[in-house]
Motif scaffolding. Structure first.
Motif, PDB file in Angstrom:
ATOM      1  N   SER A 247       0.825  -1.220   0.000  1.00 27.37           N
ATOM      2  CA  SER A 247       0.000   0.000   0.000  1.00 27.37           C
ATOM      3  C   SER A 247       0.853   1.262   0.000  1.00 27.37           C
ATOM      4  O   SER A 247       0.326   2.360   0.187  1.00 27.37           O
ATOM      5  CB  SER A 247      -0.904  -0.003   1.237  1.00 27.37           C
ATOM      6  N   ARG A 248       2.142   1.140  -0.233  1.00 25.49           N
ATOM      7  CA  ARG A 248       3.038   2.282  -0.029  1.00 25.49           C
ATOM      8  C   ARG A 248       2.767   3.461  -0.965  1.00 25.49           C
ATOM      9  O   ARG A 248       3.179   4.586  -0.679  1.00 25.49           O
ATOM     10  CB  ARG A 248       4.489   1.825  -0.174  1.00 25.49           C
ATOM     11  N   ALA A 249       2.059   3.246  -2.101  1.00 25.48           N
ATOM     12  CA  ALA A 249       1.730   4.356  -2.994  1.00 25.48           C
ATOM     13  C   ALA A 249       0.433   5.053  -2.594  1.00 25.48           C
ATOM     14  O   ALA A 249       0.112   6.116  -3.127  1.00 25.48           O
ATOM     15  CB  ALA A 249       1.621   3.858  -4.437  1.00 25.48           C
ATOM     16  N   LEU A 250      -0.294   4.469  -1.662  1.00 28.60           N
ATOM     17  CA  LEU A 250      -1.563   5.057  -1.202  1.00 28.60           C
ATOM     18  C   LEU A 250      -1.268   5.997  -0.039  1.00 28.60           C
ATOM     19  O   LEU A 250      -1.510   5.681   1.116  1.00 28.60           O
ATOM     20  CB  LEU A 250      -2.528   3.944  -0.768  1.00 28.60           C
ATOM     21  N   THR A 251      -0.720   7.161  -0.349  1.00 29.55           N
ATOM     22  CA  THR A 251      -0.236   8.040   0.707  1.00 29.55           C
ATOM     23  C   THR A 251      -1.028   9.341   0.762  1.00 29.55           C
ATOM     24  O   THR A 251      -1.691   9.739  -0.197  1.00 29.55           O
ATOM     25  CB  THR A 251       1.252   8.371   0.502  1.00 29.55           C
ATOM     26  N   GLY A 252      -0.914  10.004   1.912  1.00 27.03           N
ATOM     27  CA  GLY A 252      -1.493  11.326   2.073  1.00 27.03           C
ATOM     28  C   GLY A 252      -2.564  11.379   3.147  1.00 27.03           C
ATOM     29  O   GLY A 252      -3.337  10.434   3.313  1.00 27.03           O
ATOM     30  N   ILE A 253      -2.584  12.463   3.887  1.00 32.12           N
ATOM     31  CA  ILE A 253      -3.634  12.700   4.873  1.00 32.12           C
ATOM     32  C   ILE A 253      -4.841  13.276   4.149  1.00 32.12           C
ATOM     33  O   ILE A 253      -4.753  14.316   3.492  1.00 32.12           O
ATOM     34  CB  ILE A 253      -3.142  13.649   5.978  1.00 32.12           C
ATOM     35  N   VAL A 254      -5.960  12.601   4.221  1.00 36.77           N
ATOM     36  CA  VAL A 254      -7.170  12.987   3.511  1.00 36.77           C
ATOM     37  C   VAL A 254      -7.814  14.194   4.177  1.00 36.77           C
ATOM     38  O   VAL A 254      -8.156  15.184   3.529  1.00 36.77           O
ATOM     39  CB  VAL A 254      -8.168  11.810   3.449  1.00 36.77           C
ATOM     40  N   THR A 255      -7.981  14.112   5.483  1.00 38.96           N
ATOM     41  CA  THR A 255      -8.545  15.226   6.232  1.00 38.96           C
ATOM     42  C   THR A 255      -8.122  15.117   7.688  1.00 38.96           C
ATOM     43  O   THR A 255      -7.977  14.018   8.225  1.00 38.96           O
ATOM     44  CB  THR A 255     -10.088  15.257   6.141  1.00 38.96           C
ATOM     45  N   TYR A 256      -7.895  16.274   8.301  1.00 36.43           N
ATOM     46  CA  TYR A 256      -7.533  16.323   9.712  1.00 36.43           C
ATOM     47  C   TYR A 256      -8.288  17.485  10.340  1.00 36.43           C
ATOM     48  O   TYR A 256      -8.155  18.628   9.899  1.00 36.43           O
ATOM     49  CB  TYR A 256      -6.031  16.494   9.872  1.00 36.43           C
ATOM     50  N   GLU A 257      -9.087  17.183  11.340  1.00 33.02           N
ATOM     51  CA  GLU A 257      -9.875  18.188  12.038  1.00 33.02           C
ATOM     52  C   GLU A 257      -9.459  18.217  13.505  1.00 33.02           C
ATOM     53  O   GLU A 257      -9.985  17.457  14.318  1.00 33.02           O
ATOM     54  CB  GLU A 257     -11.360  17.878  11.903  1.00 33.02           C
ATOM     55  N   PRO A 258      -8.491  19.074  13.852  1.00 32.96           N
ATOM     56  CA  PRO A 258      -8.007  19.118  15.233  1.00 32.96           C
ATOM     57  C   PRO A 258      -9.118  19.367  16.247  1.00 32.96           C
ATOM     58  O   PRO A 258      -9.126  18.770  17.331  1.00 32.96           O
ATOM     59  CB  PRO A 258      -6.998  20.269  15.216  1.00 32.96           C
ATOM     60  N   GLY A 259     -10.074  20.238  15.906  1.00 35.01           N
ATOM     61  CA  GLY A 259     -11.152  20.530  16.839  1.00 35.01           C
ATOM     62  C   GLY A 259     -12.046  19.342  17.103  1.00 35.01           C
ATOM     63  O   GLY A 259     -12.605  19.191  18.205  1.00 35.01           O
ATOM     64  N   ALA A 260     -12.198  18.481  16.103  1.00 37.29           N
ATOM     65  CA  ALA A 260     -13.026  17.280  16.255  1.00 37.29           C
ATOM     66  C   ALA A 260     -12.214  16.073  16.699  1.00 37.29           C
ATOM     67  O   ALA A 260     -12.765  14.989  16.915  1.00 37.29           O
ATOM     68  CB  ALA A 260     -13.721  16.966  14.932  1.00 37.29           C
ATOM     69  N   LEU A 261     -10.896  16.256  16.817  1.00 36.11           N
ATOM     70  CA  LEU A 261      -9.992  15.177  17.229  1.00 36.11           C
ATOM     71  C   LEU A 261     -10.100  13.963  16.311  1.00 36.11           C
ATOM     72  O   LEU A 261     -10.141  12.815  16.756  1.00 36.11           O
ATOM     73  CB  LEU A 261     -10.276  14.760  18.683  1.00 36.11           C
ATOM     74  N   THR A 262     -10.135  14.202  15.011  1.00 33.30           N
ATOM     75  CA  THR A 262     -10.214  13.111  14.049  1.00 33.30           C
ATOM     76  C   THR A 262      -9.235  13.333  12.901  1.00 33.30           C
ATOM     77  O   THR A 262      -8.986  14.476  12.484  1.00 33.30           O
ATOM     78  CB  THR A 262     -11.625  12.965  13.454  1.00 33.30           C
ATOM     79  N   LEU A 263      -8.694  12.233  12.401  1.00 33.72           N
ATOM     80  CA  LEU A 263      -7.767  12.262  11.275  1.00 33.72           C
ATOM     81  C   LEU A 263      -8.074  11.091  10.354  1.00 33.72           C
ATOM     82  O   LEU A 263      -8.306   9.971  10.821  1.00 33.72           O
ATOM     83  CB  LEU A 263      -6.319  12.199  11.761  1.00 33.72           C
ATOM     84  N   ILE A 264      -8.092  11.366   9.054  1.00 35.54           N
ATOM     85  CA  ILE A 264      -8.270  10.310   8.055  1.00 35.54           C
ATOM     86  C   ILE A 264      -7.050  10.323   7.143  1.00 35.54           C
ATOM     87  O   ILE A 264      -6.661  11.385   6.623  1.00 35.54           O
ATOM     88  CB  ILE A 264      -9.548  10.515   7.233  1.00 35.54           C
ATOM     89  N   ALA A 265      -6.426   9.171   6.969  1.00 37.88           N
ATOM     90  CA  ALA A 265      -5.221   9.090   6.138  1.00 37.88           C
ATOM     91  C   ALA A 265      -5.274   7.844   5.279  1.00 37.88           C
ATOM     92  O   ALA A 265      -5.878   6.822   5.654  1.00 37.88           O
ATOM     93  CB  ALA A 265      -3.966   9.059   7.017  1.00 37.88           C
TER      94      ALA A 265
END
Length: 385
Positions: free
Chosen positions: A59-77
Motif C-alpha cells: 500500500s506504499r503508494a496510497l499516501t497522504g492525509i485525507v482530512t484532519y480536524e483538530p477541533g473534532a480530534l479526528t484524522l483520516i489518512a
C-alpha cells in the motif's frame, strides 16, 4: 495495470496501486487466477519472504492525509501514509495518537518505513494501552478491498456514526489476511503538557506487580507501568498541576519505597525506548511477545528465566517480552496461560510467528477468512490455515 517496480524480501514482483480502483482490479484478477499474495505496508514488522506467495502487494503508494480536524480530534489518512508524517502533523497541533504505536525497526533490523495502515493492520499499541486502550479502540472507520476485489467502507469520522457490524475492529490486527486497507480514520487526543515518571529501584517482579496493581486501582490515571531488572517505572501525564498532584499522591501511597522522579523530555525519551523495547534491540536472540493476566506475570517470568534469557514487562504485567534462545515448544508451554507470539526469529523477523488457534476460535477465524478471502490468497498461512 500490473506496475511491478521493485523487490521486497525475495524474488516476487511488487505491485503498488495508486488508488482503490487499481487495487480492486488487481485483487479481482488475483482472485480469479488464484494467485497467492504477500500483503505489506512499509515492510517493517513481518518477514514476508517465507510466505508461499507469487507476488507482493504493498500500500506504499496510497499516501497522504485525507482530512484532519483538530477541533473534532479526528484524522483520516490513506493506508500507505508514513507514520512519522501522521505524528508530525498531529504534533503541530499539540495532539498525538494516544495508543503510541511502537517502531519495530530497532528490534527487527528492518529498513522500511512504518505506515499508518501497517499500524492498524497489526493493531500496534504501546505502553499507554493500559490507560487509553489499543489502536482498535481509537479506530473510527476503514476503507479496504477484500480478497475477491470488493471495495468496502465501514465506520465513520466520529463515534456516533459507527453503526452496524464494526468491520474496522475486525480488520485491526488481521495482518492483511482479510483485506488490504486503503484508508483509516482515527481519533486523536491532546498531547500531555507535563509527563512525570516515578522510578522504583531494587524491587522484585512480584513487588513491582503489586505496585502496579495498587497504582492502577487509584484515580491518578497511570499511563505507563513497566519493569526490567529490579526497576519499575510508573508514568503520569496531564496539565502541569494535574501531573504533579498525581505523582505526589502516588509517592505518598508508596512511601515505603525508594522513589526517584524523572520529568518531561527525559521522561519522554525513556518511554520512547520502552515503547520500542530498545532493551532487546541489540540482541540477535529470538524475541517473544506474550499476553498474560497481570497477576500471572511473575510466575510466567520465573518459568521463562529458567529457560535462560531476559524478560521485560509492560502494561502493568499484562505484556511480557521474552528474549532468549529457548525452543519454541518450551516457550509456548511456559506461556500456555497466555498467548505467545514470536516476533523475531534469531537475527531476522519471524515468519512462523502466531500460535495455532483451536476449537471455536479456529472455526470462527476460518469462517471469516472464507468470507473475506474466499480463495485464500491474502498472506496465505500467516495466521493459520
Amino acid at each position: 495495470m500490473m506496475n511491478p517496480n521493485s523487490k521486497i524480501n525475495g524474488p516476487t514482483e511488487v505491485f503498488s496501486p495508486n488508488d482503490d480502483a487499481e487495487l480492486s482490479a488487481f485483487l479481482a484478477d488475483s482472485y480469479a487466477r488464484g494467485i497467492p499474495l504477500r500483503i505489506a505496508g512499509g515492510g517493517t514488522r513481518l518477514d514476508l519472504g517465507a510466505l508461499n506467495a507469487q507476488q507482493t502487494l504493498t500500500s506504499r503508494a496510497l499516501t497522504g492525509i485525507v482530512t484532519y480536524e483538530p477541533g473534532a480530534l479526528t484524522l483520516i489518512a490513506r493506508a500507505g501514509t508514513p507514520l512519522e508524517e501522521v505524528e508530525q502533523t498531529l504534533a503541530e497541533e499539540g495532539q498525538a495518537l494516544a495508543f503510541e504505536p511502537m517502531d519495530h525497526r530497532g528490534l527487527l533490523g528492518s529498513s522500511g518505513v512504518p505506515t499508518i495502515g501497517g499500524v492498524v493492520a497489526a493493531n500496534v499499541s504501546g505502553p499507554r494501552r493500559l490507560q487509553a486502550g489499543a489502536c482498535r479502540d481509537h479506530l473510527l472507520g476503514v476503507r479496504f478491498v477484500d480478497g475477491s476485489g470488493r471495495k468496502i467502507k465501514n465506520g465513520g469520522r466520529v463515534m456516533k456514526n459507527v453503526t452496524g457490524l464494526d468491520l474496522s475492529k475486525l480488520m485491526c490486527g488481521s495482518f492483511g489476511t482479510l483485506g488490504v486497507l486503503t484508508e483509516v480514520a482515527l481519533k486523536t487526543l491532546p498531547r500531555a503538557e507535563r509527563q512525570l515518571t516515578l522510578v522504583f529501584s531494587k524491587v522484585s517482579l512480584q513487588e513491582a506487580c503489586t505496585i502496579f496493581a495498587s497504582a492502577l486501582a487509584t484515580p491518578y490515571e497511570v499511563s505507563g507501568a513497566v519493569y526490567h531488572q529490579e526497576s519499575a517505572w510508573l508514568r503520569v501525564e496531564g496539565f502541569a498541576q494535574q501531573a504533579a498532584y498525581r505523582a505526589d499522591r502516588l509517592k505518598a501511597l508508596f512511601r515505603e519505597n525508594q522513589i526517584d522522579v524523572i520529568a518531561d523530555e527525559e521522561s519522554r525519551a525513556l518511554w520512547r525506548d520502552f515503547k520500542n523495547v530498545e532493551v532487546f534491540a541489540q540482541s540477535s536472540e529470538p524475541l517473544w511477545r506474550i499476553l498474560i493476566k497481570p497477576s500471572e506475570a511473575p510466575a510466567l517470568a520465573r518459568s521463562l528465566q529458567l529457560l535462560g534469557g531476559d524478560v521485560f514487562i509492560d502494561w502493568g504485567g499484562g505484556l511480557v517480552w521474552y528474549c532468549g534462545s529457548a525452543q519454541s515448544a518450551e516457550v509456548r508451554s511456559a506461556a500456555s496461560a497466555g498467548r505467545a507470539v514470536l516476533i523475531r526469529q534469531g537475527a531476522r523477523p519471524a515468519s512462523d510467528r502466531f500460535p495455532e488457534d483451536a476449537g471455536a476460535i479456529s472455526r470462527l477465524s476460518a469462517a471469516l477468512r472464507k468470507t473475506f478471502d474466499p480463495a485464500g490468497i491474502l498472506n496465505p498461512k500467516l495466521m493459520g490455515d
